[in-house]
Design a protein around this motif. Structure first.
Motif, PDB file in Angstrom:
ATOM      1  N   GLU A  38       6.724   8.574  11.892  1.00 52.06           N
ATOM      2  CA  GLU A  38       7.428   7.637  12.505  1.00 52.06           C
ATOM      3  C   GLU A  38       6.993   6.356  12.898  1.00 52.06           C
ATOM      4  O   GLU A  38       7.000   4.843  12.999  1.00 52.06           O
ATOM      5  N   GLU A  39       6.202   6.610  13.178  1.00 56.37           N
ATOM      6  CA  GLU A  39       4.710   5.520  14.172  1.00 56.37           C
ATOM      7  C   GLU A  39       4.007   4.460  13.404  1.00 56.37           C
ATOM      8  O   GLU A  39       4.307   3.788  14.192  1.00 56.37           O
TER       9      GLU A  39
ATOM     10  N   THR B 173       1.022  -1.136  -0.242  1.00 58.30           N
ATOM     11  CA  THR B 173      -0.090  -0.033  -0.307  1.00 58.30           C
ATOM     12  C   THR B 173       0.760   1.608  -0.157  1.00 58.30           C
ATOM     13  O   THR B 173       2.473   1.126  -0.320  1.00 58.30           O
ATOM     14  N   ASP B 174       0.443   2.675  -0.083  1.00 58.92           N
ATOM     15  CA  ASP B 174       1.236   3.816   0.117  1.00 58.92           C
ATOM     16  C   ASP B 174       0.061   4.123   1.252  1.00 58.92           C
ATOM     17  O   ASP B 174      -1.363   4.035   1.209  1.00 58.92           O
ATOM     18  N   ILE B 175       0.728   4.887   1.773  1.00 62.36           N
ATOM     19  CA  ILE B 175       0.289   5.666   3.474  1.00 62.36           C
ATOM     20  C   ILE B 175       0.722   7.826   3.409  1.00 62.36           C
ATOM     21  O   ILE B 175       2.617   7.275   3.142  1.00 62.36           O
ATOM     22  N   ILE B 176      -0.168   7.970   3.427  1.00 64.41           N
ATOM     23  CA  ILE B 176       0.118   9.516   3.934  1.00 64.41           C
ATOM     24  C   ILE B 176      -0.035  10.213   5.583  1.00 64.41           C
ATOM     25  O   ILE B 176      -0.948   9.797   5.774  1.00 64.41           O
ATOM     26  N   SER B 177       0.734  10.711   5.797  1.00 67.84           N
ATOM     27  CA  SER B 177       0.382  10.836   7.128  1.00 67.84           C
ATOM     28  C   SER B 177       1.007  12.410   7.090  1.00 67.84           C
ATOM     29  O   SER B 177       1.674  13.188   6.228  1.00 67.84           O
TER      30      SER B 177
ATOM     31  N   ALA C 283       5.202  -1.613   2.558  1.00 68.23           N
ATOM     32  CA  ALA C 283       4.285  -0.335   1.843  1.00 68.23           C
ATOM     33  C   ALA C 283       5.383   1.119   1.774  1.00 68.23           C
ATOM     34  O   ALA C 283       5.748   1.089   2.549  1.00 68.23           O
ATOM     35  N   TYR C 284       4.276   2.091   1.005  1.00 73.13           N
ATOM     36  CA  TYR C 284       5.265   3.046   0.934  1.00 73.13           C
ATOM     37  C   TYR C 284       4.650   4.422   2.020  1.00 73.13           C
ATOM     38  O   TYR C 284       3.228   5.114   1.962  1.00 73.13           O
ATOM     39  N   MET C 285       5.990   5.020   2.601  1.00 68.35           N
ATOM     40  CA  MET C 285       5.022   5.384   3.274  1.00 68.35           C
ATOM     41  C   MET C 285       5.274   7.324   3.370  1.00 68.35           C
ATOM     42  O   MET C 285       6.623   7.559   3.209  1.00 68.35           O
TER      43      MET C 285
ATOM     44  N   LEU D 292       4.854  17.827  13.716  1.00 71.12           N
ATOM     45  CA  LEU D 292       3.753  16.457  13.882  1.00 71.12           C
ATOM     46  C   LEU D 292       3.851  15.249  12.348  1.00 71.12           C
ATOM     47  O   LEU D 292       3.727  14.282  12.946  1.00 71.12           O
ATOM     48  N   LYS D 293       3.908  15.896  11.075  1.00 72.64           N
ATOM     49  CA  LYS D 293       4.373  14.469  10.499  1.00 72.64           C
ATOM     50  C   LYS D 293       5.094  14.110  10.914  1.00 72.64           C
ATOM     51  O   LYS D 293       5.168  12.411  10.024  1.00 72.64           O
ATOM     52  N   GLN D 294       5.779  14.054  10.374  1.00 68.78           N
ATOM     53  CA  GLN D 294       7.040  13.025  11.007  1.00 68.78           C
ATOM     54  C   GLN D 294       7.236  11.924  11.570  1.00 68.78           C
ATOM     55  O   GLN D 294       7.374  11.238  12.072  1.00 68.78           O
TER      56      GLN D 294
END
Length: 508
Positions: A429-430, A369-373, A398-400, A423-425
Motif C-alpha cells: 500500500e505504501e 517497472t515491476d516491484i515486489i513487496s 508500475a506493476y506492484m 506486513l506485505k500488504q
C-alpha cells in the motif's frame, strides 16, 4: 496484482479471460468449433494466436459461446497464485457443461499446464488435454487421441521451437496494433519466477521471419508492433545456423520478397543480411531492422532486463522516430541484498546506472517497472530502499505485487517466506501510494506539450472522444474530429491529466 499502469500492454487486466474470436471465412456443415480463453501476459495472448492458426489449418472455426464449442482451451499463467485460482474456478465451470455435452474436449495450455502437467489429468480430473507452450503443433494429434477415448498430454520443452513459420491469426484485432514474438523461454533463474520451468530455455527467432511478419502487418495496414520476449535484450540470432532467405520465404508463408521494397526515406534494406550486420544479430540491430520496415509503423518492445539493456539499444531507440521512447525496466526491489536473494544479477547501483544512461541518451523517455513487496527476509530498511528508488526514478507506471511463493521455484526451495501477509500488504500500500504521486507527477509534466498519438478507437466512456497511446505509452483522451479516424497519427495538445491519463485536443 495491483497496477497503476493504465496504458501498458504487458499485463492488461481488462483482457484476462478474453475469448479469442476469429473471422470465420469458411463455414462447412458440422465444422468443429473452438473456444479459447487467455490469461496472463502479452506472450500468452500471442501464443493463443499461434494456437488459433494451427487449429484453423486443421479445420476449426471459433465460437464466442463456449456452450456451442467442441473444444474449450484455457491458455494459462503461473506467475501469480491468484491467476491459477481463477483458472481452476473456470475449469470447474466448464466441467459442469460436460454433463450435457459428453463429446466436449477441455484442455489447459501454457505455463500452468507445464507446471502441473499430469496433475490435471490424474488427480483433479478437470481436463482431457494438457499442452505446454512448446507443443502447440501437436494439438491436432492430441485432440484426435481424446476423440479416440484417451487423455492426452504433451509438455515437452524444446530448445529450438519458436513457431517462426506459423503466421499468427490476430486476436480480436483492431487492425492497428499487433504483438510479434521474437524469442521464447528464459535463461534468467530469478528465484521467485516459474518462467524458466514453464517456458524452457531461451531461444531467439530468426530475424528474417520477424522482419517478414512485421512487413506483412504493415501491408495489412497495421501501424504499431510490440516485439515480445521474456528478456528481449538478450536476443541473439546466429545467421550461420539458420536457413537462407529463400528457404525462409518458402516456410513462413509470408511474402518475404515484398520486404525488399522498403519505403523512402529509408535507404538501408533490412533484409540485406549479408551486408553490414555481421554474423550475429543482436537486439539493437533487430530493433533497427524493424524500424526500417516503414516510418509509418511504430515500434515498441517488452520486456527489458536491467543486466542486459545496453547503450547500443538505447541509442537505437533515440536514432529512429518510430521507435517509441518508452522502456519497461523491472527493478523488483531497491535493495542490493534482496536483489541478490532474487538472483536478479544486478545491484541497486547497476540499475541506477542504466536509468542514468536512458535519461542521458533519451532525456524524455518514459520508464515503467515491476516491484515486489515483502520478498523473503526483506527488512523495513530494505523496503525503504525500494521507496527511495521510486523517488529517484519517478516511474511513469508500475506493476506492484506482494510476494507470493510459487511452488518449484528456487525461492520456494531455499528461502523462507517469512514476511506476514499483513506486513506485505502494508508495504504494498505504501508503494502504491507513492506510485500514484509519481504517476501524477509524470503525467502533469506533459501538460502544455504536443504528443504524437496513434488513435486506437473511441474512449471507453464516450463516443465523443477518441483514445490512443502517446510515444511515452500514456493513454491520451481527446475529442473526436471528422477529419481523422482510428489508425491515424495525430498531434494532441495536452491540457489536463488524471493520475496516469492525458487529456487534450487535436491540433493541426
Amino acid at each position: 496484482m495491483l497496477t497503476l499502469d493504465l496504458a501498458s500492454k504487458e499485463h492488461d487486466e481488462t483482457r484476462q479471460g478474453e475469448a479469442l474470436i476469429l473471422e470465420n471465412k469458411v463455414k462447412q456443415p458440422n465444422q468443429r468449433k473452438l473456444y479459447i480463453e487467455s490469461y496472463g501476459c502479452a506472450m500468452n495472448f500471442s501464443d493463443s494466436e499461434i494456437v488459433a492458426s494451427i487449429l484453423s489449418d486443421d479445420g476449426f472455426i471459433t465460437t464466442p459461446d463456449y456452450n456451442q464449442a467442441d473444444v474449450i482451451f484455457i491458455n494459462t499463467c503461473s506467475i501469480r497464485e491468484n491467476a491459477e485460482t481463477r483458472v481452476r474456478n473456470r475449469l470447474k465451470q466448464f466441467k459442469a457443461i460436460k454433463r450435457t455435452n459428453k463429446g466436449l474436449i477441455i484442455g489447459v495450455l501454457g505455463c500452468m499446464a507445464e507446471r502441473l502437467k499430469s496433475k490435471f489429468l490424474e488427480e483433479e480430473q478437470l481436463v482431457d488435454v494438457v499442452v505446454g507452450p512448446d507443443a502447440y503443433r501437436d494439438l491436432p494429434n492430441l485432440i484426435q487421441q481424446v476423440n479416440g477415448g484417451q487423455k492426452a498430454i504433451n509438455v515437452l520443452l524444446s530448445r529450438e521451437e519458436t513457431y517462426a513459420d506459423v503466421s499468427p491469426v490476430r486476436i480480436n484485432s483492431n487492425g492497428i496494433s499487433a504483438f510479434v514474438s521474437i524469442m521464447r523461454g528464459c535463461d534468467n533463474m530469478c528465484s521467485f519466477c516459474v518462467v524458466p520451468f514453464t517456458r524452457g530455455r531461451e531461444r531467439s527467432r530468426d530475424a528474417q521471419s520477424i522482419i517478414a511478419e512485421v512487413t506483412d502487418l504493415h501491408h495489412q495496414g497495421y501501424k504499431e508492433v510490440t516485439l515480445l520476449g521474456q528478456n528481449v535484450d538478450s536476443y541473439k540470432w546466429l545467421k550461420a545456423h539458420h536457413q537462407s532467405l529463400s528457404e525462409a520465404e518458402g516456410s513462413a508463408g509470408i511474402a518475404v520478397n515484398a520486404i525488399k521494397n522498403i519505403e523512402e526515406p529509408f535507404e538501408k534494406n533490412p533484409l540485406s543480411f549479408d551486408e553490414g550486420w555481421g554474423e550475429v544479430i543482436n537486439f539493437a540491430q533487430l530493433l533497427e531492422m524493424v524500424a526500417l520496415v516503414s516510418a509509418d509503423v511504430r515500434v515498441r518492445f517488452s520486456t527489458s532486463h536491467p543486466k542486459d539493456i545496453t547503450d547500443e539499444v538505447i541509442k537505437t531507440i533515440a536514432k529512429y522516430d518510430n521507435i517509441c521512447n518508452y522502456i519497461h525496466l523491472p527493478v523488483q526491489s531497491g535493495s542490493s541484498r534482496v536483489l541478490d536473494l532474487m538472483n536478479r544479477t544486478y545491484t541497486r547501483e547497476w540499475y541506477l546506472n542504466r536509468i542514468d544512461a536512458i535519461r542521458r541518451i533519451i532525456p524524455n523517455c518514459g520508464i515503467s517497472t515491476d516491484i515486489i513487496s515483502g520478498f523473503c527476509s526483506e527488512t523495513q530498511e530494505e523496503h525503504q530502499e525500494t521507496l527511495s528508488m521510486m523517488e529517484l526514478v519517478k516511474y511513469e507506471f508500475a506493476y506492484m505485487y506482494s510476494y507470493s511463493e510459487r511452488p518449484g521455484t528456487p525461492a520456494s526451495k531455499k528461502l523462507t517466506d517469512d514476511i506476514t501477509p499483513n506486513l506485505k500488504q502494508k508495504r504494498l500500500e505504501e508503494i502504491i501510494a507513492l506510485q500514484q504521486i509519481n504517476s501524477k507527477y509524470r503525467a502533469q509534466k506533459r501538460i502544455g506539450k504536443l504528443e504524437k498519438v496513434l488513435i486506437e478507437g473511441f474512449s471507453k466512456k464516450s463516443n465523443s472522444d477518441y483514445c490512443g497511446r502517446s510515444d511515452h505509452n500514456h493513454m491520451v483522451i481527446f475529442p473526436v474530429k471528422e477529419s481523422v479516424k482510428p489508425g491515424d497519427y495525430v498531434n494532441v495538445l495536452i491540457e489536463s491529466t488524471t493520475t496516469a491519463i492525458l487529456i487534450g485536443k487535436i491540433v493541426e
